[in-house]
Design a protein around this motif. Structure first.
Motif, short mmCIF file in Angstrom:
data_model
loop_
_atom_site.label_atom_id
_atom_site.label_comp_id
_atom_site.label_asym_id
_atom_site.label_seq_id
_atom_site.Cartn_x
_atom_site.Cartn_y
_atom_site.Cartn_z
N VAL A 47 39.55 46.40 22.91
CA VAL A 47 41.43 45.52 23.41
C VAL A 47 42.15 45.66 23.98
N TYR A 48 42.54 45.13 25.24
CA TYR A 48 43.09 45.87 25.96
C TYR A 48 44.89 44.45 26.54
N TYR A 49 45.73 45.36 26.69
CA TYR A 49 46.69 44.29 26.67
C TYR A 49 47.30 44.51 28.12
N GLY A 50 47.52 43.63 28.59
CA GLY A 50 47.79 44.09 30.46
C GLY A 50 49.63 43.78 30.29
N LYS A 51 50.58 44.92 30.51
CA LYS A 51 51.99 44.89 30.62
C LYS A 51 51.56 44.56 32.05
N PHE A 52 51.39 45.30 33.30
CA PHE A 52 51.68 45.06 34.73
C PHE A 52 50.35 44.80 35.52
N SER A 53 49.81 44.37 36.54
CA SER A 53 48.96 43.75 37.51
C SER A 53 48.89 43.19 38.78
N MET A 54 48.39 44.47 39.98
CA MET A 54 48.97 44.29 41.31
C MET A 54 47.75 44.21 41.76
N VAL A 69 48.42 38.40 47.06
CA VAL A 69 48.30 39.47 46.75
C VAL A 69 49.18 38.78 44.67
N GLN A 70 47.91 38.93 44.06
CA GLN A 70 48.33 38.59 43.10
C GLN A 70 49.38 40.09 42.16
N MET A 71 50.27 39.17 40.92
CA MET A 71 50.93 40.28 40.19
C MET A 71 51.53 39.28 39.60
N ASN A 108 54.31 36.50 33.39
CA ASN A 108 55.22 37.28 34.43
C ASN A 108 54.43 36.66 35.47
N LEU A 109 53.88 36.04 35.87
CA LEU A 109 52.99 35.60 37.21
C LEU A 109 54.21 35.08 38.70
N ASN A 110 53.40 36.02 39.47
CA ASN A 110 53.99 36.11 40.96
C ASN A 110 53.66 36.49 41.99
N THR A 111 52.42 36.09 41.83
CA THR A 111 51.59 35.85 43.26
C THR A 111 51.83 35.68 44.34
N MET A 112 51.95 35.98 45.89
CA MET A 112 52.63 35.37 47.20
C MET A 112 50.97 35.66 48.33
N ILE A 113 50.98 34.74 48.79
CA ILE A 113 50.23 34.03 49.41
C ILE A 113 50.65 34.34 50.83
#
Length: 491
Positions: free
Chosen positions: A194-201, A224-226, A294-299
């Motif tokens: 089981v995963y609990y994500g803290k940060f993704s890019m 950039v998906q973040m 905390n979604l901050n995707t940049m297109i």
């Protein structure tokens, strides 16, 4: 012509994320793969659990940690600057330029928080909690070289360069089970996660130079998906200017974030071809994480017209720039026009495949080879390690050999494993030269830790030629001086 220094390009943004990644936590060094009784080699292959003791236990900070990365000389300097609080934009540029020359960059760390194992006649069970963080990027290509390198003057038109990058930090809870399916022959293991994500890019940005009506344009596209608690700032021209942490950011909120959930599993086996020859294989992290917080995707939608004053020659296939063109990529803000999106997204875990072969030469020496292939679209990374494990004495093993780690070819693994009745201590690296001769090695990494063997049987039974078991007991007698004397006798 002069250009104002404004805007933060995607390249500096990626290296900013790299710093965040290096604060985090990855996979055990491969030097221990052919030492299956080292307690956390089940991270490579859950079937190795069958080699563990009856009851094993480790907890932070004694559980240790593992870290490995290439481009070690530049990254080491950057980490030292971060620790000293002196990181500058010029430092970030140095990292980026070194990564352009390097091509694929790979960094992964692992910090065990808790590890409990139990071996019984029903099989071997294991529960673990650990922090994982990893990053993979590949920034090398014509577009990036043309933009940043004054000596790289000619570029092919209409040939997109992809800037793939993947980074994540997550906590992992896992339950492993292994059993010997065919006695002294075949063992199989599986681990549910089981995963609990803290940060993704996750980046699929591409850059390209195109010709349109005898004019030339540099463009950036895709996203950039973040997922990270930051505020993305852009100016009135929609140009990215800054990426700042949110005002309410705290380490506690970041670590305790449980809004990004995922599941996965590992599976593996070991098979004895002969009593001395063992083959093994495993597949790790078959799964994904759904990112919702905390979604901050940049297109990216940038376009910059290349100045005619700096063009030496151009046609429909190539463009050649003059040496006077500014290679300061911060001075082209039009390339970094963005839209911001807060839509949730999923990322598959980088898939890791191991294949190993081990041969017991004699009771004191075994040799082996292991291949590790990490599969991620546009970011595949392969490593091969050849090792010999020497039993120096009853409780001490030394491992050394040779390793090819991605594009790094000067690596000498070295590890020590010490085991006593109550536990085990280990320390090792896939590239000892990075500590001994830093200038000669590109890869650097270290693994260390300790575990304890709990509830072990204190009564020591042994075989002799008369009885299947006997135990030593102490007889008490009185000698001529009247003092009590203790002797060992057989029962």
């Amino acid at each position: 012509m002069k250009y104002q220094r404004k805007g933060k390009p995607v390249f500096l943004f990626l290296t900013y994320l790299l710093i965040l990644t290096l604060h985090g936590n990855a996979q055990t060094n491969m030097v221990f793969y052919n030492t299956p009784d080292q307690y956390n080699t089940s991270n490579f292959n859950p079937a190795f659990l069958t080699s563990q003791k009856n009851f094993t236990f480790s907890i932070l900070p004694l559980a240790g940690m593992s870290v490995g990365y290439n481009n070690q000389s530049v990254i080491k300097d950057m980490v030292l600057n971060v620790i000293k609080g002196s990181q500058t934009t010029e430092d970030l540029k140095a990292v980026f330029n070194s990564m352009l020359d390097l091509g694929l960059f790979y960094q992964r760390m692992e910090v065990p928080l808790l590890n409990i194992g139990y071996h019984s006649h029903l099989g071997t069970f294991n529960f673990s909690i650990k922090e994982n963080m990893q990053m993979m990027t590949n920034l090398k290509g014509q577009f990036s070289q043309f933009l940043t390198n004054p000596d790289f003057s000619t570029v092919t038109l209409n040939k997109p360069q992809l800037f793939p990058a993947a980074a994540m930090h997550y906590r992992e809870y896992s339950l492993g089970y292994a059993n010997e399916i065919i006695k002294n022959k075949l063992s199989v293991g599986i681990r549910a996660k089981v995963y609990y994500g803290k940060f993704s890019m996750n980046s699929n940005i591409q850059g390209e130079i195109i010709e349109r009506n005898s004019e030339y344009f540099m463009t950036t596209r895709n996203r950039v998906q973040m997922s990270f608690p930051v505020t993305i700032i852009k100016n009135d021209q929609e140009q990215l200017t800054a990426v700042n942490q949110t005002n309410d950011f705290t380490i506690g909120k970041y670590i305790m974030n449980s809004g990004n959930f995922g599941t996965g599993f590992d599976i593996g086996f070991t098979y004895k071809i002969t009593p001395d020859l063992v083959v093994s294989s495993s597949v790790l992290d078959v799964g994904k994480i759904k990112w919702k917080k905390n979604l901050n995707t940049m297109i990216y939608k940038g376009e910059y017209q290349f100045p005619q004053a700096f063009i030496i020659s151009g046609d429909q296939t190539t463009l050649t720039k003059s040496e006077n063109f500014s290679t300061d990529y911060e001075s082209i803000p039009d390339l970094y026009k963005i839209d911001i999106d807060s839509t949730s997204y999923s990322t598959t875990m980088p898939l890791t495949l191991f294949a190993g072969l081990q041969y017991q030469v004699n009771p004191k020496l075994n040799i082996g080879i292991v291949d590790r292939f990490i599969q991620k679209k546009d970011l595949n990374y392969n490593s091969i390690t050849l090792t010999g494990v020497f039993d120096v004495k009853k409780n001490l093993k030394i491992t050394t050999g040779y390793a090819i780690l991605g594009n790094s070819y000067t690596n000498i693994p070295l590890a020590l494993t010490y085991q006593w009745n109550g536990g085990q201590y280990f320390v090792g690296t896939d590239s000892f030269l990075s500590f001994l001769l830093p200038s000669s090695a590109d890869f650097s990494g270290i693994t260390f830790g300790m575990c304890f063997f709990l509830f072990r049987n204190k009564m020591n039974y042994e075989e002799n030629e008369y009885l299947p078991f006997y135990k030593r007991r102490k007889n008490i007698s009185v000698n001529r001086t009247g003092l009590i004397k203790k002797d060992n006798a057989e029962k």
